[in-house]
Design a protein around this motif. Structure first.
Motif, PDB file in Angstrom:
ATOM      1  N   VAL A   5      97.009  36.801  66.133  1.00 44.20           N
ATOM      2  CA  VAL A   5      97.295  37.595  64.946  1.00 44.20           C
ATOM      3  C   VAL A   5      96.268  38.723  64.845  1.00 44.20           C
ATOM      4  O   VAL A   5      95.071  38.496  65.027  1.00 44.20           O
ATOM      5  N   ASP A   6      96.726  39.932  64.548  1.00 45.89           N
ATOM      6  CA  ASP A   6      95.799  41.051  64.375  1.00 45.89           C
ATOM      7  C   ASP A   6      95.112  40.932  63.015  1.00 45.89           C
ATOM      8  O   ASP A   6      95.772  40.900  61.977  1.00 45.89           O
ATOM      9  N   VAL A   7      93.783  40.869  63.025  1.00 48.34           N
ATOM     10  CA  VAL A   7      93.011  40.773  61.781  1.00 48.34           C
ATOM     11  C   VAL A   7      91.988  41.905  61.722  1.00 48.34           C
ATOM     12  O   VAL A   7      90.900  41.745  61.172  1.00 48.34           O
ATOM     13  N   ALA A  17      99.883  41.897  55.287  1.00 46.85           N
ATOM     14  CA  ALA A  17      99.959  41.941  56.752  1.00 46.85           C
ATOM     15  C   ALA A  17     100.807  40.778  57.243  1.00 46.85           C
ATOM     16  O   ALA A  17     100.895  39.738  56.587  1.00 46.85           O
ATOM     17  N   PRO A  18     101.463  40.923  58.385  1.00 49.11           N
ATOM     18  CA  PRO A  18     102.258  39.814  58.934  1.00 49.11           C
ATOM     19  C   PRO A  18     101.374  38.786  59.635  1.00 49.11           C
ATOM     20  O   PRO A  18     100.455  39.148  60.375  1.00 49.11           O
ATOM     21  N   LEU A  52      94.218  51.033  65.403  1.00 47.78           N
ATOM     22  CA  LEU A  52      94.401  50.592  64.024  1.00 47.78           C
ATOM     23  C   LEU A  52      95.760  49.889  63.978  1.00 47.78           C
ATOM     24  O   LEU A  52      96.706  50.331  64.646  1.00 47.78           O
ATOM     25  N   PRO A  53      95.899  48.819  63.208  1.00 44.16           N
ATOM     26  CA  PRO A  53      97.167  48.069  63.182  1.00 44.16           C
ATOM     27  C   PRO A  53      98.253  48.774  62.380  1.00 44.16           C
ATOM     28  O   PRO A  53      98.816  48.224  61.428  1.00 44.16           O
ATOM     29  N   GLY A  89      90.785  45.922  72.503  1.00 42.29           N
ATOM     30  CA  GLY A  89      89.789  46.097  71.458  1.00 42.29           C
ATOM     31  C   GLY A  89      90.210  45.665  70.071  1.00 42.29           C
ATOM     32  O   GLY A  89      89.474  45.872  69.101  1.00 42.29           O
ATOM     33  N   ARG A  90      91.364  45.061  69.922  1.00 45.96           N
ATOM     34  CA  ARG A  90      91.776  44.550  68.610  1.00 45.96           C
ATOM     35  C   ARG A  90      90.944  43.329  68.226  1.00 45.96           C
ATOM     36  O   ARG A  90      90.420  42.624  69.084  1.00 45.96           O
ATOM     37  N   ARG A  91      90.853  43.082  66.934  1.00 47.65           N
ATOM     38  CA  ARG A  91      90.277  41.826  66.459  1.00 47.65           C
ATOM     39  C   ARG A  91      91.425  40.842  66.272  1.00 47.65           C
ATOM     40  O   ARG A  91      92.284  41.020  65.423  1.00 47.65           O
ATOM     41  N   GLY A  92      91.437  39.823  67.103  1.00 49.15           N
ATOM     42  CA  GLY A  92      92.512  38.837  67.054  1.00 49.15           C
ATOM     43  C   GLY A  92      92.023  37.509  66.522  1.00 49.15           C
ATOM     44  O   GLY A  92      90.823  37.225  66.497  1.00 49.15           O
ATOM     45  N   ALA A  93      92.963  36.675  66.082  1.00 53.54           N
ATOM     46  CA  ALA A  93      92.614  35.363  65.550  1.00 53.54           C
ATOM     47  C   ALA A  93      93.791  34.412  65.712  1.00 53.54           C
ATOM     48  O   ALA A  93      94.952  34.833  65.761  1.00 53.54           O
TER      49      ALA A  93
END
Length: 367
Positions: free
Chosen positions: A140-142, A108-109, A72-73, A183-187
């Motif tokens: 970026v973590d989304v 969020a940053p 979790l971020p 496993g993060r969702r990045g963008a």
């Protein structure tokens, strides 16, 4: 082998139970567990509606999640964003922090996970009506939905740092989305001549620079906490595997070379834990050389994490490449942590030739 909690207490217990119950959950896109659990308010001052906790309190949450390999971020949402908001003028800071704690704003940053926060990718051109933002921000973590983004930028002409609070609806859609190694969702985002009013700039100059450095210090400490906590569980998982698996009629734990290798991992873990505790002491005491301590810790932990991750994968054999195995996911987490908020080569280079990103900025934690 003994693995006592790094930051024991009720927050650790709550995070540990949550992570255990949701260990199989890979996507929280439809929910917002960070705010539902109240973690977003951990370091927000009480006068702004928060808990008024310390970074060690937030580290308890990070430790609980890392122990079960749950992402979790927390670092971005609960540390980086609130600290950057505290760099704004008192009235604006209090208003937005209260909105975060009430749940009416999810901030969020918009920063790259792989870069230090003072490595700014966005340029801001000053206009008569505000500023025009241009730049590409990758990684970026989304993982969780946001209503607003904090966008650090460099003001053209002056070279000063600035922090913009931008409504999500104003941010262009990501150019690409993906899953990161852990496993993060990045963008990736591309900002092209994004015009924002003057009020969108919540901090600039020394205040913005100080907030960025403080947020980066916190991010490095919490990422290190994640690394050490994940390392402890990885070693435990490896020891259990060696005790259970049999080869040539005996358990793998009876092979001396594997016992020595596991002992080496444990010694490295103890060293990593000592570095982390020392860094927190430096942080709490506002040490003058805090920035140097954090960089040295980053370099050392990156080497330790990679060595132990590779050893664990090899000792798990074929199972070590299956993501269904917790040890594999933890190894991926450790490898990815090396590249969070600057990799070890970046920090080593800055240790050898320290040069402030902005003139006159002191890269230590300010009181």
């Amino acid at each position: 082998m003994s693995f006592t909690p790094l930051f024991p207490g009720m927050l650790l217990d709550a995070a540990d139970r949550f992570a255990q119950d949701h260990a199989a959950t890979q996507d929280f896109a439809e929910t917002d567990p960070i705010r539902e659990m109240g973690w977003a308010c951990t370091v927000v001052p009480e006068e702004s509606g928060g808990v008024g906790g310390t970074l060690a309190d937030l580290a308890s949450i990070v430790e609980g999640l890392a122990t079960h390999g749950l992402h979790l971020p927390v670092v971005e949402t609960c540390a980086v964003a609130p600290i950057l908001l505290q760099g704004a003028a008192p009235e604006a800071s209090a208003r937005w922090l209260e909105a975060v704690c009430e749940g009416s704003a999810k901030i969020a940053p918009l920063t790259a996970l792989s870069a230090s926060l003072d490595d700014i990718a966005v340029q801001a051109k000053q206009l008569d009506i505000g500023c025009e933002l241009t730049g590409v921000v990758q990684g970026v973590d989304v993982s969780l939905a946001a209503t607003h983004y904090l966008v650090p930028a460099v003001l053209q002409g002056t070279g000063e740092a600035a922090i913009f609070l931008v409504d999500k609806e104003r941010i262009p859609a990501p150019t690409t989305t993906y899953r990161t190694m852990e496993g993060r969702r990045g963008a990736d985002f591309r900002l092209e001549h994004l015009t924002e009013p003057a009020l969108a700039c919540i901090a600039r100059g020394a205040e913005a620079q100080r907030a960025l450095v403080q947020a980066d210090n916190a991010a490095l400490l919490l990422t290190a906490t994640d690394t050490v906590a994940a390392l402890a569980t990885l070693i435990q998982q490896t020891v259990n595997h060696l005790k259970e698996r049999r080869q040539f009629g005996v358990t793998l734990s009876s092979f001396q070379v594997l016992r020595h290798r596991t002992a080496d991992m444990y010694v490295r873990y103890l060293g990593a834990k000592g570095l982390l505790m020392h860094a927190f002491q430096e942080y709490d005491s506002d040490a003058a050389d805090l920035r140097r301590t954090l960089r040295l810790m980053k370099v050392a932990l990156a080497e330790t994490a990679r060595t132990c991750a590779e050893s664990a994968i090899q000792m798990h054999g074929g199972m070590g490449v299956s993501e269904e195995v917790l040890a594999t996911r933890l190894a991926q987490r450790l490898l990815a942590s090396e590249f969070r908020y600057g990799d070890r080569l970046t920090h080593a280079a800055r240790l050898l030739a320290p040069q402030p990103t902005f003139p006159g900025v002191h890269y230590e934690r300010q009181p």
